[in-house]
Design a protein around this motif. Structure first.
Motif, short mmCIF file in Angstrom:
data_model
loop_
_atom_site.label_atom_id
_atom_site.label_comp_id
_atom_site.label_asym_id
_atom_site.label_seq_id
_atom_site.Cartn_x
_atom_site.Cartn_y
_atom_site.Cartn_z
N GLU A 16 5.85 0.96 3.55
CA GLU A 16 5.09 1.42 4.72
C GLU A 16 6.03 1.71 5.89
O GLU A 16 6.97 0.97 6.13
CB GLU A 16 4.10 0.32 5.17
N SER A 17 5.74 2.77 6.62
CA SER A 17 6.45 3.02 7.89
C SER A 17 5.84 2.08 8.94
O SER A 17 4.77 1.49 8.72
CB SER A 17 6.24 4.47 8.32
N SER B 198 2.35 3.40 9.71
CA SER B 198 1.39 3.21 8.63
C SER B 198 1.00 1.73 8.50
O SER B 198 -0.17 1.37 8.39
CB SER B 198 1.99 3.74 7.32
N LEU B 199 2.01 0.87 8.56
CA LEU B 199 1.73 -0.57 8.49
C LEU B 199 0.89 -1.00 9.69
O LEU B 199 -0.07 -1.77 9.55
CB LEU B 199 3.05 -1.36 8.45
N LYS C 31 -2.77 0.17 9.25
CA LYS C 31 -3.50 -0.65 8.26
C LYS C 31 -3.74 -2.07 8.78
O LYS C 31 -4.77 -2.69 8.48
CB LYS C 31 -2.74 -0.66 6.94
N THR C 32 -2.78 -2.56 9.54
CA THR C 32 -2.93 -3.91 10.09
C THR C 32 -4.07 -3.95 11.09
O THR C 32 -4.91 -4.86 11.07
CB THR C 32 -1.62 -4.36 10.76
#
Ligand SMILES: Cc1cc2nc3c(=O)[nH]c(=O)nc-3n(C[C@H](O)[C@H](O)[C@H](O)COP(=O)(O)OP(=O)(O)OC[C@H]3O[C@@H](n4cnc5c(N)ncnc54)[C@H](O)[C@@H]3O)c2cc1C
Length: 130
Positions: free
Chosen positions: A8-9, A12-13, A16-17
Motif C-alpha cells: 500500500e502507498s 492508499s493505506l 483504507k484505514t
C-alpha cells in the motif's frame, strides 16, 4: 479488479484505514457497557503506536494526547473521529468533511439509496451492511 500485488502507498493505506476507523465508530454499540467504552478508547489510543507509516503515526499519537477519544456514545465517537480526521485533512490541505451526525450516518452507516439498488425499501434503522 486490480490484480497487482503491490504494498500500500501512504495514501492508499490512509484511505483504507479511515474507512475502517469510521466504520468502527459508526457501528459502536448504542448502549455500550463501561468495559466497551474502555476497550474502544484503548483501541484508538493504541492504534497510532502500531500504524505502519512513521510520519502519519507520529501525528496521530500527538492528536490522541491533545484530543482524546470520546467513547461515551456512538454519536460522541463519530463526532470525535470526524474532528480528528478534519484536523489531518486541514494539515494536508484537503477539504473538511461535515461533522453533522446525519452526514456521518449517511456516509458511514446508512448510505444513500443508490448503495442498495435491490433493497432500497428494505433498510432498517440498524442496517448492518458488512
Ligand atoms: C491516522 C492517519 C494519519 C495520517 N497522516 C498523514 C500525514 O501526516 N501525511 C499524509 O500525507 N497522509 C496522512 N494520512 C493519509 C491521509 O489522511 C489520507 O488518507 C490520504 O491522503 C488519502 O486521502 P483520500 O483523499 O483518499 O481521503 P481520506 O482522507 O483517506 O478519507 C477517506 C474518506 O473519508 C471521508 N472523510 C473525509 N474526511 C472525513 C471526516 N472528517 N469525517 C468523516 N469522514 C471523512 C471521505 O468520504 C473520504 O473519501 C494519514 C492517515 C491516517 C489514517
Amino acid at each position: 479488479m486490480d490484480d497487482k500485488k503491490c504494498p500500500e502507498s501512504k495514501d492508499s493505506l490512509g484511505h483504507k484505514t479511515w474507512v475502517l476507523l469510521h466504520s468502527i465508530a459508526a457501528h459502536f454499540p448504542l448502549t455500550p457497557t463501561e468495559k466497551t467504552k474502555q476497550s474502544y478508547k484503548d483501541f484508538f489510543e493504541t492504534f497510532p503506536y502500531i500504524y505502519p507509516s512513521y510520519s502519519c503515526a507520529k501525528d496521530f499519537q500527538e492528536l490522541m494526547s491533545s484530543t482524546p477519544p470520546e467513547t461515551e456514545s456512538r454519536e460522541s465517537l463519530q463526532l470525535w473521529l470526524c474532528k480528528v480526521h478534519n484536523i489531518i485533512n486541514k494539515k494536508l490541505n484537503k477539504q473538511e468533511f461535515s461533522c453533522k451526525i446525519k452526514d456521518l450516518e449517511l456516509r458511514w452507516r446508512k448510505g444513500p439509496p443508490e448503495c442498495y439498488p435491490e433493497q432500497a425499501d428494505d433498510i432498517d434503522e440498524n442496517n448492518i451492511v458488512f
